[in-house]
Design a protein around this motif. Structure first.
Motif, PDB file in Angstrom:
ATOM      1  N   SER A   2      65.317  10.317  -4.474  1.00  0.00           N
ATOM      2  CA  SER A   2      65.740   9.939  -5.824  1.00  0.00           C
ATOM      3  C   SER A   2      65.405  11.020  -6.846  1.00  0.00           C
ATOM      4  O   SER A   2      66.077  11.137  -7.855  1.00  0.00           O
ATOM      5  N   CYS A   3      64.410  11.823  -6.576  1.00  0.00           N
ATOM      6  CA  CYS A   3      64.009  12.836  -7.562  1.00  0.00           C
ATOM      7  C   CYS A   3      65.019  13.978  -7.684  1.00  0.00           C
ATOM      8  O   CYS A   3      65.512  14.253  -8.767  1.00  0.00           O
ATOM      9  N   HIS A   4      65.293  14.645  -6.592  1.00  0.00           N
ATOM     10  CA  HIS A   4      66.207  15.788  -6.626  1.00  0.00           C
ATOM     11  C   HIS A   4      67.403  15.612  -5.708  1.00  0.00           C
ATOM     12  O   HIS A   4      68.186  16.553  -5.537  1.00  0.00           O
ATOM     13  N   GLY A  11      69.215  14.339  -8.966  1.00  0.00           N
ATOM     14  CA  GLY A  11      68.972  12.898  -8.969  1.00  0.00           C
ATOM     15  C   GLY A  11      68.311  12.579 -10.293  1.00  0.00           C
ATOM     16  O   GLY A  11      68.858  12.919 -11.342  1.00  0.00           O
ATOM     17  N   LEU A  12      67.120  12.015 -10.272  1.00  0.00           N
ATOM     18  CA  LEU A  12      66.359  11.847 -11.516  1.00  0.00           C
ATOM     19  C   LEU A  12      66.054  13.214 -12.123  1.00  0.00           C
ATOM     20  O   LEU A  12      66.012  13.369 -13.328  1.00  0.00           O
ATOM     21  N   GLY A  13      65.824  14.184 -11.264  1.00  0.00           N
ATOM     22  CA  GLY A  13      65.552  15.554 -11.698  1.00  0.00           C
ATOM     23  C   GLY A  13      66.758  16.439 -11.438  1.00  0.00           C
ATOM     24  O   GLY A  13      67.755  16.013 -10.849  1.00  0.00           O
ATOM     25  N   GLY A  36      53.701  20.147 -13.166  1.00  0.00           N
ATOM     26  CA  GLY A  36      54.653  19.124 -13.565  1.00  0.00           C
ATOM     27  C   GLY A  36      55.315  19.479 -14.885  1.00  0.00           C
ATOM     28  O   GLY A  36      55.160  20.593 -15.397  1.00  0.00           O
ATOM     29  N   THR A  40      58.775  14.087 -18.508  1.00  0.00           N
ATOM     30  CA  THR A  40      59.789  13.908 -17.473  1.00  0.00           C
ATOM     31  C   THR A  40      59.130  13.236 -16.269  1.00  0.00           C
ATOM     32  O   THR A  40      57.902  13.160 -16.194  1.00  0.00           O
ATOM     33  N   PRO A  41      59.931  12.793 -15.303  1.00  0.00           N
ATOM     34  CA  PRO A  41      59.337  12.222 -14.092  1.00  0.00           C
ATOM     35  C   PRO A  41      58.643  13.258 -13.194  1.00  0.00           C
ATOM     36  O   PRO A  41      58.002  12.886 -12.222  1.00  0.00           O
ATOM     37  N   MET A  42      58.765  14.557 -13.502  1.00  0.00           N
ATOM     38  CA  MET A  42      58.170  15.604 -12.661  1.00  0.00           C
ATOM     39  C   MET A  42      56.664  15.600 -12.818  1.00  0.00           C
ATOM     40  O   MET A  42      56.129  16.071 -13.821  1.00  0.00           O
ATOM     41  N   ARG A  43      56.003  15.071 -11.807  1.00  0.00           N
ATOM     42  CA  ARG A  43      54.548  14.985 -11.830  1.00  0.00           C
ATOM     43  C   ARG A  43      53.911  16.274 -11.322  1.00  0.00           C
ATOM     44  O   ARG A  43      54.548  17.038 -10.599  1.00  0.00           O
ATOM     45  N   TRP A  45      51.753  18.490  -8.831  1.00  0.00           N
ATOM     46  CA  TRP A  45      51.443  18.395  -7.402  1.00  0.00           C
ATOM     47  C   TRP A  45      50.199  19.184  -7.019  1.00  0.00           C
ATOM     48  O   TRP A  45      49.897  19.328  -5.838  1.00  0.00           O
TER      49      TRP A  45
END
Length: 70
Positions: A2-4, A11-13, A36, A40-43, A45
């Motif tokens: 879902s992210c990329h 996707g979300l990103g 991150g 944004t949803p990018m947390r 890592w």
């Protein structure tokens, strides 16, 4: 996925295809993975990935991983 997206087309990103990243610097991409992106949803890592792993991910993305099926 879902992210990329399952094939990294977004996707979300954003998309992470070689074409989408062509104008990006490797150090900037690595910093995004490590820290991150606020708001944004990018947390970040950092706690899960070593610097060597982050560098490997960036190299693979810039090289066009995964290869498109022909």
């Amino acid at each position: 996925g879902s992210c990329h997206g399952m094939r990294l087309h977004g996707g979300l990103g954003p998309a992470l295809t070689a074409e989408a990243l062509a104008d990006k610097q490797a150090d900037s991409l690595a910093a995004t993975i490590v820290h991150g992106r606020a708001g944004t949803p990018m947390r970040p890592w950092r706690s899960m990935l070593s610097d060597d792993t982050v560098r490997w991910i960036v190299e693979q993305l810039l090289a066009g991983f995964p290869q498109e099926a022909r």
